[in-house]
Design a protein around this motif. Sequence first.
Motif, mmCIF file in Angstrom:
data_model
loop_
_atom_site.group_PDB
_atom_site.id
_atom_site.type_symbol
_atom_site.label_atom_id
_atom_site.label_comp_id
_atom_site.label_asym_id
_atom_site.label_seq_id
_atom_site.Cartn_x
_atom_site.Cartn_y
_atom_site.Cartn_z
ATOM 1 N N CYS A 189 17.767 48.538 48.241
ATOM 2 C CA CYS A 189 19.239 48.955 47.719
ATOM 3 C C CYS A 189 19.069 50.552 47.759
ATOM 4 O O CYS A 189 18.174 51.056 46.882
ATOM 5 N N ALA A 200 12.693 45.272 46.313
ATOM 6 C CA ALA A 200 12.181 44.084 45.644
ATOM 7 C C ALA A 200 11.261 43.366 46.590
ATOM 8 O O ALA A 200 11.417 43.322 47.648
ATOM 9 N N PRO A 239 13.286 39.815 40.379
ATOM 10 C CA PRO A 239 14.773 39.955 41.235
ATOM 11 C C PRO A 239 14.833 39.516 42.226
ATOM 12 O O PRO A 239 14.320 39.292 43.325
ATOM 13 N N SER A 273 23.919 49.095 43.204
ATOM 14 C CA SER A 273 24.445 50.305 42.643
ATOM 15 C C SER A 273 25.377 50.609 42.969
ATOM 16 O O SER A 273 26.192 50.456 43.846
ATOM 17 N N PHE A 309 20.312 44.701 38.722
ATOM 18 C CA PHE A 309 19.454 43.395 39.547
ATOM 19 C C PHE A 309 19.375 42.396 38.648
ATOM 20 O O PHE A 309 19.687 42.247 37.572
ATOM 21 N N MET A 321 19.902 43.148 44.106
ATOM 22 C CA MET A 321 20.090 44.469 43.662
ATOM 23 C C MET A 321 21.481 45.030 44.015
ATOM 24 O O MET A 321 21.808 44.727 45.132
ATOM 25 N N ILE A 335 10.124 46.791 40.214
ATOM 26 C CA ILE A 335 10.834 47.445 41.282
ATOM 27 C C ILE A 335 10.202 48.603 41.970
ATOM 28 O O ILE A 335 9.712 49.586 41.195
ATOM 29 N N LEU A 384 20.706 51.169 38.597
ATOM 30 C CA LEU A 384 20.606 50.150 39.552
ATOM 31 C C LEU A 384 20.505 48.954 38.739
ATOM 32 O O LEU A 384 19.850 48.708 37.873
#
Length: 443
Positions: A278, A289, A323, A328, A337, A326, A296, A335
């Motif tokens: 991400c 991830a 996770p 954003s 997740f 994710m 992270i 962020l």
Amino acid sequence: MEEDSHLEGGENNREIEIAPALIAVHPTQDSVAVAVGSDLRVFDLRTDCGVSLVDDSVEPFHKDSVRAIRYSANGKLFVSAGDDKLVKIWSTDTWRCISSVSSEKRVSAVSISNDGLYVCFADKFGVVWVVDIHDLDVNGALSNRKAAPLLAHYCSIITRLEFSPDGCFIVSADRDFKIRVIVFLVWFLCFRRSLWKGLMKYKAFALVIHSEFVSSLAFICSKDLPQGFLLSGSGDSTVRLWDITSGSLLDTCEVGSQAALSESDGSGESCCAVTDLCAIQDSNFVAVAIQGLQEIILLGCDFSSKTLSVAKVVSITEENFIPTSMGSSSAGELLWFVTGISKLRDADHKSLARLKVVSGLRKKGHPESPDQHKPVVLGDEEIPGSQKLLEKLQGSLSIDQSVFSAAAEAIKTAMCNLLIKKQYPTESREWRKRTRNDRKAKQ
């Protein structure tokens, strides 16, 4: 009897094919969406309440696991798709389904062009399709659309689709270690003139550098480089940086070794696979991830030297939080997740989800620099929307720890099964061909 045995095994395998939870964030953080199994949950941060979806199509809502969700760049559209072979386009103003597109096979990935005029999706046979939504009225009546083929990966499941920031290219990744790049504008012009079949092979190329499945793609941009660089994550524990205009590999970051991950989870299989990427908007950071890792990893991209490096590892203190997806937005330094899974056996909750948020990612530079806030995992009460959001997107505020532990183990297995290509003996392959249920009906 033999075919009955095959059939029984096939049905059982299909029945327990669980789906990891997915998350998508509105470009300006107006809303957040989570998909767990067939359940699509949306929370509106502007009104601070959950959203009730409206679907008046012939096949309303999803009846099987949702495998891909995506907001458009302007936030006006939202797309969901999955194992029920339906691609649904939603208006985010009303959260009404404004178009439902049928796929020949189950859908594994979706993307929306940055101008919001095309929706692309990939099926589990390795074909990428495009839907023209030029004249789609977000406030009008339900519209039936048909998809046109764009390119094929030839029997390899496509794991991710991404449009380049300038809209000139569409990039696809698959389980056979390949990344394909096609000049989308050229395809559109040729398709309109019915010439695309003859020109496609000259306008697409493949990048084959990863040694394992390619699980994720992302673009990272700067003011001086609006077209951006492509990032790819893989089961080989690397994140690679590309210039797709030239097809050049710029840098490789061994995230598994640099994050000091364990070499094995005890099963003999590597647990260092990259499962999601991400790019953090308005920064030079990329969140990574890793399969089985309760952390992270933040990579920093140096645009001048065209290199990647590990900038920070953000630990998730909550036990068994791994996770699965994710997201954003450009509106904040957050962020988002999620971890979770559907079709969990022997559990009261068949679909589990747990959501977390990291703050302190907005500014450019290194996370440890004096003018940079350190990334921190927010407490539940600090998350935008707080308890209302968590109750809507998770399904409940709290989950029994024993159930959550079982879900974490199932997540590890599910992520592995989704990405690693299954190998069948010749006899099984022939049986699968004979019993396919997704063939086109003869006219």
